[in-house]
Design an enzyme around this catalytic site. Structure first.
Site, PDB file in Angstrom:
ATOM      1  N   ASP A  87       8.829   2.545   0.594  1.00 36.95           N
ATOM      2  CA  ASP A  87       8.299   3.548   1.125  1.00 36.95           C
ATOM      3  C   ASP A  87       8.238   2.993   2.572  1.00 36.95           C
ATOM      4  O   ASP A  87       8.208   1.462   3.254  1.00 36.95           O
ATOM      5  CB  ASP A  87       6.754   2.988   0.963  1.00 36.95           C
ATOM      6  CG  ASP A  87       5.730   3.736   1.181  1.00 36.95           C
ATOM      7  OD1 ASP A  87       6.066   4.037   2.608  1.00 36.95           O
ATOM      8  OD2 ASP A  87       4.567   3.595   1.171  1.00 36.95           O
TER       9      ASP A  87
ATOM     10  N   TYR B 177       0.439  -0.824  -0.173  1.00 37.60           N
ATOM     11  CA  TYR B 177       0.265  -0.113   0.266  1.00 37.60           C
ATOM     12  C   TYR B 177       0.547   1.042  -0.163  1.00 37.60           C
ATOM     13  O   TYR B 177       1.904   1.414   0.802  1.00 37.60           O
ATOM     14  CB  TYR B 177      -1.269   0.028   1.529  1.00 37.60           C
ATOM     15  CG  TYR B 177      -1.530   1.580   1.414  1.00 37.60           C
ATOM     16  CD1 TYR B 177      -2.912   1.208   0.090  1.00 37.60           C
ATOM     17  CD2 TYR B 177      -1.517   2.342   2.063  1.00 37.60           C
ATOM     18  CE1 TYR B 177      -3.590   2.807   0.459  1.00 37.60           C
ATOM     19  CE2 TYR B 177      -2.652   3.213   2.372  1.00 37.60           C
ATOM     20  CZ  TYR B 177      -3.827   3.341   1.550  1.00 37.60           C
ATOM     21  OH  TYR B 177      -4.559   3.924   1.584  1.00 37.60           O
TER      22      TYR B 177
ATOM     23  N   LYS C 104       3.252   8.638   9.418  1.00 36.79           N
ATOM     24  CA  LYS C 104       3.174   8.324  10.923  1.00 36.79           C
ATOM     25  C   LYS C 104       3.887   8.586  11.992  1.00 36.79           C
ATOM     26  O   LYS C 104       4.145   9.768  12.200  1.00 36.79           O
ATOM     27  CB  LYS C 104       2.923   6.319  10.026  1.00 36.79           C
ATOM     28  CG  LYS C 104       2.131   6.365   9.492  1.00 36.79           C
ATOM     29  CD  LYS C 104       1.653   4.218   9.339  1.00 36.79           C
ATOM     30  CE  LYS C 104       0.088   4.877   8.418  1.00 36.79           C
ATOM     31  NZ  LYS C 104       0.288   4.454   7.395  1.00 36.79           N
TER      32      LYS C 104
END
Ligand code: PLP
Length: 425
Positions: free
Chosen positions: A237, A142, A265
């Protein structure tokens, strides 16, 4: 009707599905979404006054737990001085310096406001830098919800069993090639055929949005070797793994340096921050020094930068990664001792402070290896744990997060709650 249900009804009237992000609607586990009122350390309290030990931790940002005093203080101080200038501020320089010092791939850093934005911008940069159009992603990874990357992505998309999204024209994803994880042969074939036209290969080095699909280091190494050989840029990522697996994230963990890296995050300490970083000569292709346009009204926002800085400084000063690894080890050994003898239908997969209840068997390394029936017992498990005071992800495909605020009792208590469920089911 309870408070959660009342608020959910109000929400549904004015917010699609009642939520601002789909997994929060509890679609995969059933029941009413929980509205949280406050969090402190490892504990959260909902609108009905119930307390839970939280192993979601906002999906990763809260590596120091809820309302950490250093972050609260930093946010209070910064916000009192003004919440946004739309101009440079000192803390954005300090945070960029720190990211540069900690991560091997981060010679220069640009801040944005989410992980989605970070990856989307890095893809544009890679195409601008190489003059090539094609990008390569891996099934189950993702990378946020930008159009070109909504192809066989994980997270909510797995739950809904959709390979993609409505509203994304085929033409927009036509330049996104897709490969399975953990498949050396497919990788070699792809690069033989398309290597010379591929601008960027992007991967979650620790795929953590479709369960936890830990990769063989040799596969990641092969990806690095082939991208280099064919002039394709490599993006790790690290929106989840960055500052989670150690100060240098998965890149340092595996000893592989990508050309570009994305963060989110943790880097915002719980406030909306993302960043992308990479080699200086690549990053300098961004506006205003280069031709690749990228911008943001609230990028480098002073309050968010102060929170991110407080978070990373605290992680460093408290040697947090050592204690997080110890807590992860405790969770794992307790699972082996207490749960394994009960012959549950799951195994625990763990790296550092990330964990996942995987289908029993050899650790899955590719999304294709996951059985269809995975979510079947998960809804029951989720609600059984809520009853026992533990909040875990409301989806079988989402992972768990340990923070520095969790103590041994929190970890052992979670294992005990799992065990009680396995005993009774
Ligand atoms: C969460 C996540 C994103 C998207 O970040 P948002 O802040 O939700 O936009 C991108 N990549 C990975 C690996 C993620 O875990």
């Amino acid at each position: 009707m309870g408070q959660n249900a009342e608020w959910y009804e109000r929400a549904k009237a004015v917010i699609p599905g009642g939520v601002s992000s789909p997994v929060r609607a509890f679609g995969a586990v059933g029941g009413t979404p929980i509205f949280f009122e406050k969090g402190q350390g490892a504990s959260i309290t909902d609108a009905e006054g119930r307390n839970f030990t939280d192993f979601v931790m906002s999906w990763g940002p809260l590596i120091l737990g809820h309302a950490h005093p250093r972050i609260v203080e930093a946010v209070q101080k910064a916000s009192a001085l003004g919440t946004s200038f739309g101009a440079p501020c000192k803390d954005e320089v300090r945070l960029a310096e720190l990211v540069h010092a900690l991560h091997p791939a981060a010679e220069k850093v640009r801040f944005v406001s989410s992980g989605t934005e970070a990856v989307m911008s890095a893809v544009r940069l890679a195409r601008g830098a190489t003059g090539r159009k094609r990008i390569l992603k891996f099934t189950g990874c993702y990378h946020g919800h930008s159009d070109a990357l909504l192809v066989a992505a994980g997270s909510g998309l797995v739950t809904f069993g959709k390979p993609s999204s409505a509203g994304v024209p085929q033409e927009f994803t036509g330049l996104t090639s897709l490969l399975p994880l953990d498949d050396d042969e497919a990788l070699e074939t792809f690069f033989d055929q398309y290597g010379s036209e591929c601008a960027l290969a992007l991967i979650e080095p620790v795929p953590a949005n479709n369960g936890l699909l830990l990769q063989r280091p040799a596969f990641l190494q092969k990806l690095r070797t082939l991208t280099k050989k064919h002039g394709t840029l490599l993006l790790f990522d690290e929106v989840i793994s960055g500052f989670r697996l150690g100060q240098g994230g998965a890149s340092s963990h595996y000893g592989i340096t990508p050309d570009l890296v994305t963060f989110g995050k943790i880097i915002g300490g719980g406030l909306p921050v993302g960043a992308f970083a990479g080699r200086a000569e690549l990053m300098d292709l961004l506006a205003p020094t280069g031709p690749v346009y990228q911008a943001g009204t609230l990028s480098g926002n002073p309050v968010a930068m102060a929170a991110g800085l407080a978070c990373l400084e605290t992680l460093l000063e408290t040697h947090a990664w050592e204690s997080l690894e110890q807590k992860g080890q405790l969770l794992e050994s307790a699972f082996n001792e207490r749960c394994k003898p009960l012959n549950p239908p799951v195994d625990l997969i763990r790296i550092g402070s990330l964990f996942w209840l995987a289908p029993k068997g050899p650790p899955p390394r590719a999304a294709e290896a996951l059985p269809d029936n995975l979510p079947k017992i998960y809804g029951q498990l989720f609600h059984a744990l809520l009853e026992q005071g533990y909040y875990i992800a409301p989806s079988a495909f989402e992972i768990g997060f340990i923070s520095t605020a969790h103590n041994s009792d929190d970890c052992l208590g979670l294992v005990e709650a799992w065990a009680r469920f396995f005993e009774s089911s």
